[in-house]
Scaffold this active site. Structure first.
Site, PDB file in Angstrom:
ATOM      1  N   ARG A   1       0.859  -1.194   0.000  1.00 43.13           N
ATOM      2  CA  ARG A   1       0.000   0.000   0.000  1.00 43.13           C
ATOM      3  C   ARG A   1       0.890   1.237   0.000  1.00 43.13           C
ATOM      4  NH1 ARG A   1      -2.686   0.965   5.360  1.00 43.13           N
ATOM      5  NH2 ARG A   1      -1.298   2.756   5.410  1.00 43.13           N
TER       6      ARG A   1
ATOM      7  N   HIS B   1      -3.868   4.665   4.373  1.00 42.54           N
ATOM      8  CA  HIS B   1      -5.036   3.771   4.372  1.00 42.54           C
ATOM      9  C   HIS B   1      -6.207   4.437   3.643  1.00 42.54           C
ATOM     10  CE1 HIS B   1      -8.415   1.359   5.657  1.00 42.54           C
ATOM     11  NE2 HIS B   1      -8.915   2.382   6.327  1.00 42.54           N
TER      12      HIS B   1
ATOM     13  N   TYR C   1       3.379   5.717  11.326  1.00 42.97           N
ATOM     14  CA  TYR C   1       3.689   4.348  11.743  1.00 42.97           C
ATOM     15  C   TYR C   1       4.550   3.570  10.735  1.00 42.97           C
ATOM     16  CZ  TYR C   1      -0.568   3.769   8.897  1.00 42.97           C
ATOM     17  OH  TYR C   1      -1.510   3.829   7.897  1.00 42.97           O
TER      18      TYR C   1
END
Lengths: 357, 326
Positions: A257, A261, A270
């Site tokens: 990815r 998100h 993160y």
């Protein structure tokens, strides 16, 4: 003294490596340059759309949007492997598959723009809308596949889910039932390594996600999910296997990815930027373009033409989306039931009166 | 004409619809070879084949989720959840998908499924087998929640549920499964949905209940009639959407309302009925609305279940309280 009673292995398939070099000869049906160009075009159109959608969200013209950046090969491969009469049950990052099947960019924008009409697909009338509660749609896929088999149709249900979704019970329950009844369904896992902030390693101790199929008694395999040739070939094999009455299977597509998100997320909180940068070098679009250019199947002029075409297509979709006024408030009652129960008439009238005032 | 128990009436309705409509399929745990733990599906697998009467793996999320996929693809699945205490894994599928699919797709995909499940206590069952949590489900937009109170209504309402184009939760009062017999004409006639049934007319007080509690409610009405008190007894039958007009019409006549349900009191469906009568019929009321319900406790294991469940004495006391109100 113990003896071994069962043996399993997980196969991995790749045709084009990270540099766009062929690691093995292309399979029958994927040697035609026109086929490869079509896959490439879907991926580029999807990415053009994706970037525009993020820009619309950043400028307040679209709600929260889930990007498919870097994972376009999965949807393109799945979409190309399906027949029109099959049924796609997508997650929220599968635009390339949806576009391949005729879902319009305007429809996807309407959905993220807060309008249910974005799920009333004009073309793939039997396809399910995007599923937000992860993995819950895998059970629907089993039911859809059952209906197809029950009527003796040579159709297949295809459900795409993420790596996080493989931790949910729904996914096991669906695969388990699909195994028991030999259902014509294919589960495609987009393993993009991150479920919001939880990494693939924190999601499960299993060595592969594909092996989760083994417990359900169906075949599971891995492909390089950034190699559209591998995705198209192996998902195609799984779909035709299901169509031939040989049952369900799982294809885990390894990808990454590259984006957040959703637009409401900030992955820099993160993730190590070095990891993202390294993943970017495995990009599915650059990989296939590199191959096509070297093989003489693609030119700079082709590329310019495609980008211009994709930009125009996206602009037209945006215009269509922005031009469509919201439904009247009382429309929230319109498709609640086949016909509105008498007891809800009063509420409907109150909403209609308030919107008229 | 045959006299049937409620469970036999459920079975006849299933047989009738499966024979009439090849898109009707039955699925659930133990519904096939075994005919269901209560025998609701007895003989179906033998008559219609294992491909139409599916013994599912033990997974309630799958049962509900798969029924959604089947329904969206044009089948008419009738799924059984073995006990209501096991329905909660299916709640996600009902709430997030079954009831939303039509609206999400503006009518493109629909979900004509029926989820049958036993409801309520009073049968000395093990833990998790006696609850009545209908109010969790009556809060879900887009769902129909039905509960019959007699064999004939079980037959007619189940036929209506299967033919309905939207998702239906069909609650079956476990305590009534074999308690009473009634003449049921197996003629394929469905009963109307979204409407209450007035079981008995009376001038003095309106008693509103559903499912197994109507047994106690009717018994209380009998006992009270011996004291010259005439009760109007209403079987709500369709818990959602609620036919408040029938209840309101009765209250406007009697001026008194007692609501009886075995589910816990707070936030129970009785609260919604009381609120709507308060909103629409306050000036017709001659006494405060009474509720006779289970308590806001965990349903006790069966040694104490009779103490939990409303009984004739509690209902009669509530009726007298409304009549004595000054």
């Amino acid at each position: 003294m113990q003896q071994s009673v069962a043996h399993f292995e997980i196969a991995y398939t790749q045709f084009l490596d990270e540099a766009g070099r062929t690691v093995q000869g292309f399979p029958e049906g994927l040697r035609d340059p026109a086929t490869l160009r079509a896959l490439y075009e879907v991926m580029v159109r999807t990415r053009t759309f994706d970037k525009k959608a993020i820009a619309l969200q950043r400028t307040g013209q679209l709600g929260t949007f889930a990007s498919s950046l870097g994972q376009e090969a999965i949807g393109a491969g799945v979409g190309a492997a399906m027949r029109p009469e099959d049924v796609l049950l997508p997650s929220y990052r599968d635009y390339a598959a949806q576009f391949s099947r005729g879902v319009t960019m305007t429809e996807v924008l309407l959905y993220w723009g807060g309008d249910e009409r974005g799920m009333d697909y004009e073309k793939p009338r039997r396809d399910f809308p995007i599923c937000v509660p992860v993995a819950s749609h895998t059970c629907h896929a089993a039911g859809v596949a059952f209906a197809m088999k029950y009527r003796g149709e040579a159709r297949v249900a295809v459900s795409i889910l993420g790596d996080g979704a493989t931790s949910k019970g729904d996914f096991y329950e669906a695969m388990n039932a699909a195994g028991v009844w030999c259902l014509p369904v294919v589960f495609v896992v987009n393993n993009n390594q991150w479920a919001i902030s939880v990494s693939r390693r924190a999601q499960t101790a299993a060595e592969t996600l594909a092996q989760k199929a083994i417990a359900a008694g169906i075949p599971g395999e891995q492909v390089d999910g950034n190699d559209v040739v591998a995705v198209r070939e192996r998902v195609g094999v799984a779909i035709e296997r299901a169509r031939a009455g040989q049952g369900a299977s799982l294809v885990e597509c390894l990808s990454y990815r590259l984006g957040d998100h959703t637009t409401a997320d900030d992955a820099s909180r993160y993730r190590d930027p070095a990891e993202v940068e390294a993943a970017g070098r495995r990009d599915p679009i650059e990989r296939l373009r590199g191959y096509l250019l070297r093989a003489g199947h693609w030119s700079t002029a082709d590329e310019e033409r495609l980008l211009a075409h994709a930009a125009a297509e996206v602009d037209l979709a945006v215009t269509g989306y922005l031009a469509l006024p919201a439904l009247p408030p009382e429309s929230m009652f319109e498709h609640l039931y086949a016909s509105l129960p008498q007891s809800l008439e009063e509420q409907r009238r109150a909403v209609a009166a308030a919107s008229d005032a | 004409m045959p006299e049937l128990t409620l469970i036999e009436a459920v079975n006849r309705a299933l047989v009738h619809e499966m024979a009439a409509d090849p898109s009707v399929v039955v699925l659930g745990e133990d519904v096939g070879v075994n005919g269901g733990v209560f025998r609701a599906t007895a003989g179906l697998a033998q008559r219609f084949g294992a491909e139409r009467v599916l013994d599912t793996p033990l997974s309630e999320t799958l049962i509900a989720g798969m029924a959604i996929g089947m329904a969206a693809e044009g089948l008419r699945p009738v799924a059984e959840i073995q006990f209501m205490g096991f329905i909660y894994p299916a709640l996600d599928q009902l709430l997030n998908h079954a009831t939303r699919l039509r609206n999400r797709t503006r009518g493109r995909l629909t979900c004509p499924l029926v989820l049958r499940t036993p409801h309520g206590g009073g049968i000395h069952a093990p833990e998790h087998h006696s609850e009545s949590t209908e109010a969790l489900f009556t809060h879900i937009p887009g769902l129909r929640v039905l509960i019959p109170s007699s064999p004939a209504r079980a037959y007619g309402l189940l036929l209506a549920a299967i033919r309905d184009p939207d998702p239906v939760l069909f609650l079956e009062p476990t305590r009534l499964y074999r308690m009473v017999r009634e003449v049921v004409e197996d003629d394929g006639s469905a009963l109307p949905l979204d409407t209450c049934f007035v079981l008995r007319e009376g001038p003095d007080v309106t008693l509103v209940s559903w499912g197994a509690m109507l047994h106690e409610t009717l018994a209380a009405a009998d006992a009270l009639s011996e004291h010259g008190i005439g009760c109007e007894v209403i079987d709500v039958a369709t818990l959602k959407p609620l036919d408040i007009d029938t209840i309101l019409g009765s209250v406007m006549k009697t001026g008194r309302l007692v609501i009886i349900h075995e589910a816990g009191r707070s936030g129970g469906l009785g609260a919604e009925i009381a609120a709507q009568i308060g909103e629409r019929g306050l000036l017709s009321l001659q006494a405060p609305i009474e509720r006779v319900t289970g308590y806001d406790t965990i349903m006790p294991l069966y040694r104490l279940e009779k103490a939990y469940l409303p009984d004739v004495a509690r209902i009669a006391a509530a009726v007298k309280k409304t009549l004595e109100f000054q």
